[in-house]
Design a protein around this motif. Structure first.
Motif, PDB file in Angstrom:
ATOM      1  N   LEU A  14      -8.952  -1.268  -9.956  1.00  0.00           N
ATOM      2  CA  LEU A  14      -7.707  -1.802  -9.410  1.00  0.00           C
ATOM      3  C   LEU A  14      -7.647  -3.287  -9.721  1.00  0.00           C
ATOM      4  O   LEU A  14      -8.563  -4.027  -9.364  1.00  0.00           O
ATOM      5  CB  LEU A  14      -7.667  -1.592  -7.888  1.00  0.00           C
ATOM      6  N   ARG A  15      -6.576  -3.709 -10.401  1.00  0.00           N
ATOM      7  CA  ARG A  15      -6.392  -5.148 -10.650  1.00  0.00           C
ATOM      8  C   ARG A  15      -6.099  -5.811  -9.317  1.00  0.00           C
ATOM      9  O   ARG A  15      -5.115  -5.493  -8.650  1.00  0.00           O
ATOM     10  CB  ARG A  15      -5.228  -5.392 -11.597  1.00  0.00           C
ATOM     11  N   THR A  16      -6.974  -6.723  -8.946  1.00  0.00           N
ATOM     12  CA  THR A  16      -6.796  -7.426  -7.679  1.00  0.00           C
ATOM     13  C   THR A  16      -7.586  -8.714  -7.695  1.00  0.00           C
ATOM     14  O   THR A  16      -8.554  -8.839  -8.442  1.00  0.00           O
ATOM     15  CB  THR A  16      -7.230  -6.554  -6.480  1.00  0.00           C
ATOM     16  N   GLY A  78     -10.674  -7.090 -11.732  1.00  0.00           N
ATOM     17  CA  GLY A  78     -10.392  -6.226 -10.589  1.00  0.00           C
ATOM     18  C   GLY A  78     -11.671  -5.614 -10.071  1.00  0.00           C
ATOM     19  O   GLY A  78     -12.765  -6.007 -10.467  1.00  0.00           O
ATOM     20  N   LEU A  81     -12.893   1.188  -7.917  1.00  0.00           N
ATOM     21  CA  LEU A  81     -12.586   2.010  -6.740  1.00  0.00           C
ATOM     22  C   LEU A  81     -13.408   3.287  -6.694  1.00  0.00           C
ATOM     23  O   LEU A  81     -13.826   3.723  -5.633  1.00  0.00           O
ATOM     24  CB  LEU A  81     -11.105   2.389  -6.729  1.00  0.00           C
TER      25      LEU A  81
END
Length: 91
Positions: A14-16, A78, A81
């Motif tokens: 997840l890009r974060t 990211g 997950l």
């Protein structure tokens, strides 16, 4: 990243920018642009970057922040997950 991950595992990321110690992240190698690393976040560096660690630092060819220093936040792409193949696992 053995024993958590093995060569050939397929991951969902997840890009974060919401990163914290203990998470597994995807990051661009600070000295080799274009090379994507999968590492565990060890801690926040005083300069605002992240110290990244290998789960098995004695493995042949293992590199982490002990070798290239803290990784600037803009190089952290990211977080991982889950692994969905060959053995599914949520992180």
């Amino acid at each position: 990243m053995v024993p958590s991950l093995r060569h050939g595992d397929w991951l969902i990321g997840l890009r974060t920018r919401r990163i914290r110690p203990g998470q597994i992240v995807l990051a661009t190698h600070p000295e080799r642009p274009g090379l994507l690393l999968v590492k565990r976040v060890a801690s926040r560096a005083p300069d605002g970057g992240w110290r990244l660690a290998s789960d098995f630092p004695d493995a042949p060819g293992a590199t982490d922040s002990r070798h290239f220093g803290p990784v600037p936040p803009d190089l952290v792409v990211g977080r991982v997950l889950a692994r969905y193949w060959p053995r599914p696992k949520i992180y």
